[in-house]
Design an enzyme around this catalytic site. Structure first.
Site, PDB file in Angstrom:
ATOM      1  N   CYS A  70     -56.650  45.188  -8.658  1.00 62.02           N
ATOM      2  CA  CYS A  70     -56.224  46.493  -9.165  1.00 62.02           C
ATOM      3  C   CYS A  70     -54.769  46.714  -8.751  1.00 62.02           C
ATOM      4  O   CYS A  70     -54.381  46.386  -7.627  1.00 62.02           O
ATOM      5  CB  CYS A  70     -57.114  47.600  -8.605  1.00 62.02           C
ATOM      6  SG  CYS A  70     -56.607  49.271  -9.076  1.00 62.02           S
ATOM      7  N   HIS A  71     -53.974  47.293  -9.662  1.00 60.56           N
ATOM      8  CA  HIS A  71     -52.547  47.484  -9.402  1.00 60.56           C
ATOM      9  C   HIS A  71     -52.239  48.696  -8.531  1.00 60.56           C
ATOM     10  O   HIS A  71     -51.083  48.900  -8.152  1.00 60.56           O
ATOM     11  CB  HIS A  71     -51.803  47.652 -10.730  1.00 60.56           C
ATOM     12  CG  HIS A  71     -51.982  46.514 -11.673  1.00 60.56           C
ATOM     13  ND1 HIS A  71     -52.913  46.520 -12.676  1.00 60.56           N
ATOM     14  CD2 HIS A  71     -51.340  45.318 -11.760  1.00 60.56           C
ATOM     15  CE1 HIS A  71     -52.843  45.385 -13.348  1.00 60.56           C
ATOM     16  NE2 HIS A  71     -51.905  44.636 -12.816  1.00 60.56           N
ATOM     17  N   HIS A 128     -59.497  52.331  -6.171  1.00 62.03           N
ATOM     18  CA  HIS A 128     -59.175  53.637  -6.738  1.00 62.03           C
ATOM     19  C   HIS A 128     -59.324  54.779  -5.739  1.00 62.03           C
ATOM     20  O   HIS A 128     -59.098  55.934  -6.094  1.00 62.03           O
ATOM     21  CB  HIS A 128     -60.002  53.947  -8.001  1.00 62.03           C
ATOM     22  CG  HIS A 128     -59.627  53.121  -9.178  1.00 62.03           C
ATOM     23  ND1 HIS A 128     -60.280  53.209 -10.385  1.00 62.03           N
ATOM     24  CD2 HIS A 128     -58.662  52.184  -9.347  1.00 62.03           C
ATOM     25  CE1 HIS A 128     -59.740  52.350 -11.237  1.00 62.03           C
ATOM     26  NE2 HIS A 128     -58.757  51.722 -10.622  1.00 62.03           N
TER      27      HIS A 128
END
Length: 431
Positions: free
Chosen positions: A170-171, A200
């Site tokens: 995930c960025h 997240h």
């Protein structure tokens, strides 16, 4: 040669970034075999044409193949990159439109919340099928997955398949570090970061330069900001890694309240707008292919899958933030969970960095998130509809907006709407 399989290759924007990186690395020239898979024949043909164009432009001399049948492509794979979207835009539309009729607001609906739960329920069977194929055909390969909801999918693969080498990419952490560096006017190389948590919903635990915390420098710069990230930072003491439109969905304080939605400018149904932009970008890329426009991308940073593959193949050491099984990494989160931590990646493989215990308030937020994740995984693996109800009832934003009977009715309607995309045991009534 290194064999890389990309499943969901019709997500051509990401395919373009990954292959541009790998094909542009001179040390990998002539050493790559790329196999492309997608269930959509049109998108698969586009991905193959794109890969061949990028190979020509870069002079990488890669061996490229594509097929609609996935299992044989996996034979001898070293890395499998997963970026698929089960149900596509139509399923996303159902995930947002049906809850909206019950008075439930969502922004992206892909991580937790009722949208995230049902995205997981659609995707877990496909992930388990991929993991089972890999366990038979390339058991030592790494599954590198961009697919959301990442925490649920990685947990399900570990719990429901024999595959051991799985990492989520995930960025958000990388982008947050760049944002914070920019806000305080420093270069990334000057700052010592340490970040951890759940995909997240991770938090910047260390934000220092020369042994001095930069949080006091940040505070006056964001003192007047009305956004969810700043609200969470001010109240919980560490900056969160996810954007405000994402972060609002994981807590009960914002989306259920119209006044907060207006005050914070939260983009309700933002996922539909992003989905439409992705469809438009796909059509633009097809046009660029047809016109002969150059497509090899030159990026400031490697794409994350490219970083992992390049480091493991060439031995180049890097620190990459990955979602990995919580095997002694974060002491006060569930051992069965998958957590987001820094990992050292080089020719010896992937070695995650143990974090110890998170500050208690951050662990509490993560455990609330992981309650939903665990019940969602349970619902999918045991095919138990009652666990679907329980997952959504324990979701913070949903439970703040709806009573239990309405939550169950909403789940029943979504189960009927998604139909054959869901595990069969969930479709047979209450259990």
């Amino acid at each position: 040669m290194t064999r890389i399989v990309i499943t969901g290759a019709g997500n051509v924007d990401l395919t373009r970034k990954i292959l541009s990186d790998l094909f542009s690395a001179p040390e990998l020239a002539g050493a790559l075999r790329v196999a492309l898979h997608d269930v959509d024949p049109g998108r698969l043909a586009t991905a193959e044409a794109l890969a061949r164009r990028l190979d020509t432009e870069s002079g990488a001399h890669a061996r490229i193949e594509a097929a609609a049948a996935r299992p044989a492509l996996l034979d001898g794979a070293d890395f499998v990159i997963c970026q698929f979207d089960v149900g596509g835009y139509d399923a996303l539309l159902r995930d947002l439109e049906i809850p909206r009729r019950y008075g439930l607001r969502q922004t992206l609906g892909d991580t937790i919340g009722v949208g995230g739960v049902f995205r997981a329920l659609r995707t877990i069977p496909e992930m388990l099928a991929l993991a089972a194929d890999m366990a038979r055909r390339c058991p030592d390969a790494w599954l590198l997955t961009y697919t959301d909801p990442m925490a649920a999918l990685c947990w399900a693969v570990r719990a429901g398949s024999p595959l051991r080498n799985v990492a989520g990419l995930c960025h958000a952490v990388r982008d947050t570090h760049a944002l914070l560096a920019d806000l305080v006017g420093r270069e990334l190389a000057e700052i010592d970061f340490r970040t951890a948590g759940v995909t997240h919903q991770a938090f910047v635990l260390r934000f220092e330069s020369g042994g001095r915390s930069l949080y006091p420098d940040l505070d006056p710069l964001i003192a007047g900001d009305d956004d969810v990230r700043s609200e969470i930072y001010r109240r919980f003491g560490h900056y969160p890694t996810e954007s405000s439109e994402h972060a609002a969905e994981y807590v009960p304080w914002f989306l259920p309240h119209e006044s907060e939605v207006r005050r914070l400018g939260l983009p309700v149904d933002e996922a539909l707008r992003r989905g439409a932009r992705k469809l438009d970008a796909y059509e633009r890329l097809r046009g660029a292919l047809a016109s002969g426009e150059p497509l090899l991308a030159q990026w400031k940073h490697f794409e994350m899958a490219s970083e992992v593959i390049h480091s493991m193949v060439t031995g180049t050491p890097r620190e990459v933030y990955l979602t990995l099984p919580n095997e002694g990494l974060i002491d006060n989160l569930p051992p069965a969970a998958c957590v987001e931590v820094p990992a050292r990646v080089d020719g010896a493989g992937v070695r995650p960095v143990p974090i110890g215990a998170l500050p208690v308030q951050l662990a509490a937020l993560n455990r609330t998130y992981l309650n939903v994740v665990e019940l969602t995984v349970t619902a999918a693996l045991e095919q138990r509809r009652s666990a679907v109800y329980q997952a959504v009832m324990l979701d913070p934003a949903t439970s703040a907006a709806l009573p239990p009977a309405a939550i169950e009715a909403l789940c029943d309607e979504l189960i009927a709407a998604h139909g054959a995309l869901l595990p069969p045991g969930l479709r047979g009534g209450r259990r």
